[in-house]
Design a protein around this motif. Structure first.
Motif, mmCIF file in Angstrom:
data_model
loop_
_atom_site.group_PDB
_atom_site.id
_atom_site.type_symbol
_atom_site.label_atom_id
_atom_site.label_comp_id
_atom_site.label_asym_id
_atom_site.label_seq_id
_atom_site.Cartn_x
_atom_site.Cartn_y
_atom_site.Cartn_z
ATOM 1 N N ASP A 102 6.246 -19.271 18.716
ATOM 2 C CA ASP A 102 6.423 -20.441 19.567
ATOM 3 C C ASP A 102 7.907 -20.776 19.553
ATOM 4 O OD1 ASP A 102 6.604 -22.911 20.765
ATOM 5 O OD2 ASP A 102 4.877 -23.761 19.724
ATOM 6 N N MET A 103 8.618 -20.323 20.571
ATOM 7 C CA MET A 103 10.077 -20.414 20.548
ATOM 8 C C MET A 103 10.571 -21.846 20.570
ATOM 9 S SD MET A 103 11.190 -17.170 22.885
ATOM 10 C CE MET A 103 10.519 -15.544 22.519
ATOM 11 N N ARG A 104 9.911 -22.708 21.339
ATOM 12 C CA ARG A 104 10.343 -24.099 21.403
ATOM 13 C C ARG A 104 10.237 -24.760 20.039
ATOM 14 N NH1 ARG A 104 8.580 -22.758 26.282
ATOM 15 N NH2 ARG A 104 9.596 -23.662 28.123
ATOM 16 N N SER A 105 9.103 -24.559 19.377
ATOM 17 C CA SER A 105 8.900 -25.170 18.071
ATOM 18 C C SER A 105 9.871 -24.616 17.045
ATOM 19 C CB SER A 105 7.463 -24.952 17.602
ATOM 20 O OG SER A 105 7.276 -25.428 16.282
ATOM 21 N N LYS B 108 15.506 -22.863 13.687
ATOM 22 C CA LYS B 108 15.816 -21.445 13.534
ATOM 23 C C LYS B 108 14.745 -20.619 14.226
ATOM 24 C CE LYS B 108 16.548 -17.882 9.968
ATOM 25 N NZ LYS B 108 16.646 -17.643 8.515
ATOM 26 N N LEU B 109 15.186 -19.714 15.091
ATOM 27 C CA LEU B 109 14.279 -18.800 15.779
ATOM 28 C C LEU B 109 14.690 -17.375 15.452
ATOM 29 C CD1 LEU B 109 12.162 -17.931 17.914
ATOM 30 C CD2 LEU B 109 13.954 -18.204 19.645
ATOM 31 N N VAL B 110 13.768 -16.595 14.904
ATOM 32 C CA VAL B 110 14.003 -15.193 14.583
ATOM 33 C C VAL B 110 13.185 -14.349 15.554
ATOM 34 C CG1 VAL B 110 13.868 -13.399 12.813
ATOM 35 C CG2 VAL B 110 14.327 -15.776 12.159
ATOM 36 N N THR B 111 13.829 -13.412 16.228
ATOM 37 C CA THR B 111 13.098 -12.594 17.190
ATOM 38 C C THR B 111 13.443 -11.117 17.038
ATOM 39 O OG1 THR B 111 12.680 -12.178 19.543
ATOM 40 C CG2 THR B 111 14.857 -13.009 18.974
ATOM 41 N N SER C 66 15.032 -21.004 28.741
ATOM 42 C CA SER C 66 14.243 -22.165 29.164
ATOM 43 C C SER C 66 14.300 -23.278 28.124
ATOM 44 C CB SER C 66 12.790 -21.741 29.412
ATOM 45 O OG SER C 66 11.988 -22.849 29.746
ATOM 46 N N VAL C 67 14.205 -22.910 26.857
ATOM 47 C CA VAL C 67 14.292 -23.902 25.780
ATOM 48 C C VAL C 67 15.656 -24.586 25.797
ATOM 49 C CG1 VAL C 67 14.275 -24.230 23.277
ATOM 50 C CG2 VAL C 67 12.613 -22.694 24.343
ATOM 51 N N MET C 68 16.711 -23.818 25.994
ATOM 52 C CA MET C 68 18.054 -24.400 25.985
ATOM 53 C C MET C 68 18.307 -25.259 27.218
ATOM 54 S SD MET C 68 20.435 -21.472 24.233
ATOM 55 C CE MET C 68 21.740 -22.687 23.987
ATOM 56 N N VAL D 293 17.469 -10.524 15.997
ATOM 57 C CA VAL D 293 18.443 -11.514 16.431
ATOM 58 C C VAL D 293 17.930 -12.878 16.004
ATOM 59 C CG1 VAL D 293 19.649 -12.555 18.384
ATOM 60 C CG2 VAL D 293 19.151 -10.101 18.395
ATOM 61 N N GLU D 294 18.808 -13.677 15.409
ATOM 62 C CA GLU D 294 18.433 -15.024 14.990
ATOM 63 C C GLU D 294 19.241 -16.048 15.778
ATOM 64 O OE1 GLU D 294 18.549 -15.674 10.812
ATOM 65 O OE2 GLU D 294 17.119 -14.041 10.346
ATOM 66 N N PHE D 295 18.576 -17.148 16.151
ATOM 67 C CA PHE D 295 19.207 -18.264 16.825
ATOM 68 C C PHE D 295 19.164 -19.460 15.873
ATOM 69 C CE2 PHE D 295 17.876 -15.384 20.075
ATOM 70 C CZ PHE D 295 18.823 -15.491 21.082
ATOM 71 N N ILE D 296 20.341 -19.938 15.482
ATOM 72 C CA ILE D 296 20.428 -21.047 14.531
ATOM 73 C C ILE D 296 20.904 -22.288 15.278
ATOM 74 C CG2 ILE D 296 21.389 -21.812 12.330
ATOM 75 C CD1 ILE D 296 19.770 -19.233 12.151
ATOM 76 N N LYS D 297 20.120 -23.351 15.207
ATOM 77 C CA LYS D 297 20.486 -24.604 15.849
ATOM 78 C C LYS D 297 21.652 -25.244 15.099
ATOM 79 C CE LYS D 297 18.439 -29.100 17.038
ATOM 80 N NZ LYS D 297 17.208 -29.923 16.912
ATOM 81 N N LEU D 298 22.704 -25.592 15.819
ATOM 82 C CA LEU D 298 23.907 -26.173 15.205
ATOM 83 C C LEU D 298 23.916 -27.697 15.294
ATOM 84 C CD1 LEU D 298 26.567 -23.658 16.569
ATOM 85 C CD2 LEU D 298 25.417 -23.640 14.339
#
Length: 434
Positions: free
Chosen positions: A314-317, A324-327, A352-354, A429-434
């Motif tokens: 669940d990318m939004r969550s 943190k989103l790991v994909t 879409s989340v961004m 790839v990881e997306f870290i919320k700043l």
């Protein structure tokens, strides 16, 4: 299927008894032995000769397993747009927790893959211009090792190549075998019991059947069985519209969510059926079946890059709530930072989340597995993270100032690098919320 398939010459190298260990050592050592170099040179000469008959000679690629072997470049904005354009409606999102991965890289060329079972024969091969090794299947049944604890929601992916191996142009529909892509639930005893007891331990089965016919009338259809009885049979679909996909390797993606089945061939969704699978089914094997053919030496059916994964994130969550989103769903060409177009659905979801959370900034971190030199893996991971940023900015119009990038190389593994499943998890790839 007249003239659907083009001639694609394959050179199969059988490992001689004295060379078997040398071939195996290739997957453990970074340097190739002299024997392997001579084998490669012989293969290149044979391939060059065979390719004289091909109208367009495919570009050669190095197919080693170490990620740093090729010198890759960042994905320019215009190429990103072109790559994702055909996948604009692709909504397959691969699962994140890898349960099974197979590219046959551990197998000896010319011999049957060690972890699979068959009631006939097959062999591991290389294909010029394509990465990894492939399993060539002959007439018979092929069953994967057991895939434990497969959940109700999971994804299955693999690449296939269908070719005619003869020297003269033929009507493919006249000789090409019927074949099935199968998801199997087998009782204790596994694949061997199935093969040698005529399927006596089969509980449930889902088959995507390709049925060749004359004059471009080939079709695909679905059959689902539970405890030996037909549970569901889907309508036929004409495969003529997909014919161009069979001039080269094509990607099959299947998404199971309890009883729901969705299937894509390359970017096109072929099926979306709400109740295709019997309740309580727990698949634990992948299978392939080829039949109805007496010219198996003239027909090439190859499979590779198999991946079975547990449910999508669940990318939004993950990104907004957990930070943190790991994909593992953003894919790159082998040893490269070029993003594969089938990554479009994952990138679209992240974009879409961004867009919905315009104040959010992220740091994009690229990771590799442990194969290869640390410094080169670090550089590759940095370029891959930058390529993801470029794609999100150029294709999905996310403000580049909201994204930082960082290459992490093989640092912080999340799984065991000694297994294929673990290495697949670590390439992420990881997306870290700043």
């Amino acid at each position: 299927m007249k003239k659907i398939f083009v001639l694609f010459s394959i050179v199969l190298l059988s490992a001689a008894e004295g060379q078997s260990q040398a071939v195996l050592d290739r997957f453990h050592d970074k340097a190739r032995s002299r024997a392997e170099q001579r084998a490669d040179q012989a293969m290149d000469r044979a391939i060059d000769k065979a390719e004289e008959a091909i109208t367009q000679k495919p570009e050669k690629k190095e197919s080693g397993k170490n990620e740093q072997k090729e010198t890759a470049r960042a994905l320019p904005a215009n190429e990103a747009g072109a790559a994702f354009k055909s996948y604009s409606s692709y909504d397959f999102v691969r699962g994140e927790n890898v349960k099974y991965a197979e590219d046959f890289s551990q197998d000896v060329i010319g011999e049957f893959p060690v972890h699979w079972a068959t009631n006939n024969r097959g062999e591991a091969v290389t294909i010029d211009g394509l990465p990894n090794q492939w399993m060539r299947m002959f007439i018979g049944e092929f069953v994967s090792p057991e895939i434990k604890k497969l959940p109700e929601s999971f994804t299955v992916e693999f690449d296939m190549l269908l070719t005619y191996m003869g020297n003269d142009e033929q009507d493919f529909g006249a000789i090409f075998p019927k074949f099935e892509w199968q998801l199997l639930q087998l009782a204790p005893g596994g694949e061997s019991a199935r093969l040698f007891a005529q399927g006596g331990n089969e509980i449930s089965k889902l088959s995507l059947v390709v049925q060749p016919a004359y004059e471009d009338r080939s079709s695909i259809y679905i059959q689902s069985y539970d405890k030996g009885n037909m549970y569901f049979e889907g309508g036929n679909k004409d495969l003529k519209k997909f014919s161009n996909n069979y001039r080269k390797p094509f990607h099959v993606a299947i998404w199971v969510q309890k009883q729901r089945l969705r299937c894509w061939i390359n970017e096109e969704k072929v099926y979306d059926i709400p109740q295709a699978i019997a309740p309580q089914t727990a698949f634990n094997h992948l299978g392939f079946l080829m039949s109805d053919n007496n010219q198996e030496e003239n027909v090439g059916v190859f499979v590779s890059n198999i991946r079975i994964s547990e449910g999508a994130a669940d990318m939004r969550s993950k990104l907004i709530t957990e930070g943190k989103l790991v994909t593992n769903g953003i894919l790159f060409d082998s040893n490269s930072d070029n993003i594969k177009p089938e990554s479009a659905a994952v990138l679209k979801e992240i974009a879409s989340v961004m867009k919905e959370n315009t104040q959010v900034r992220v740091r994009i971190e690229g990771y590799t597995d442990s194969d290869g030199e640390d410094a080169k893996n670090l550089d590759l991971s940095r370029r891959r993270a930058e390529a993801v940023k470029n794609a999100l900015a150029s294709v999905y119009k996310i403000d580049a100032s909201r994204m930082d990038t960082k290459g992490m190389g093989e640092a912080k593994p999340v799984a065991d690098n000694t297994t294929k499943e673990g290495r697949s998890q670590n390439r992420r790839v990881e997306f870290i919320k700043l």
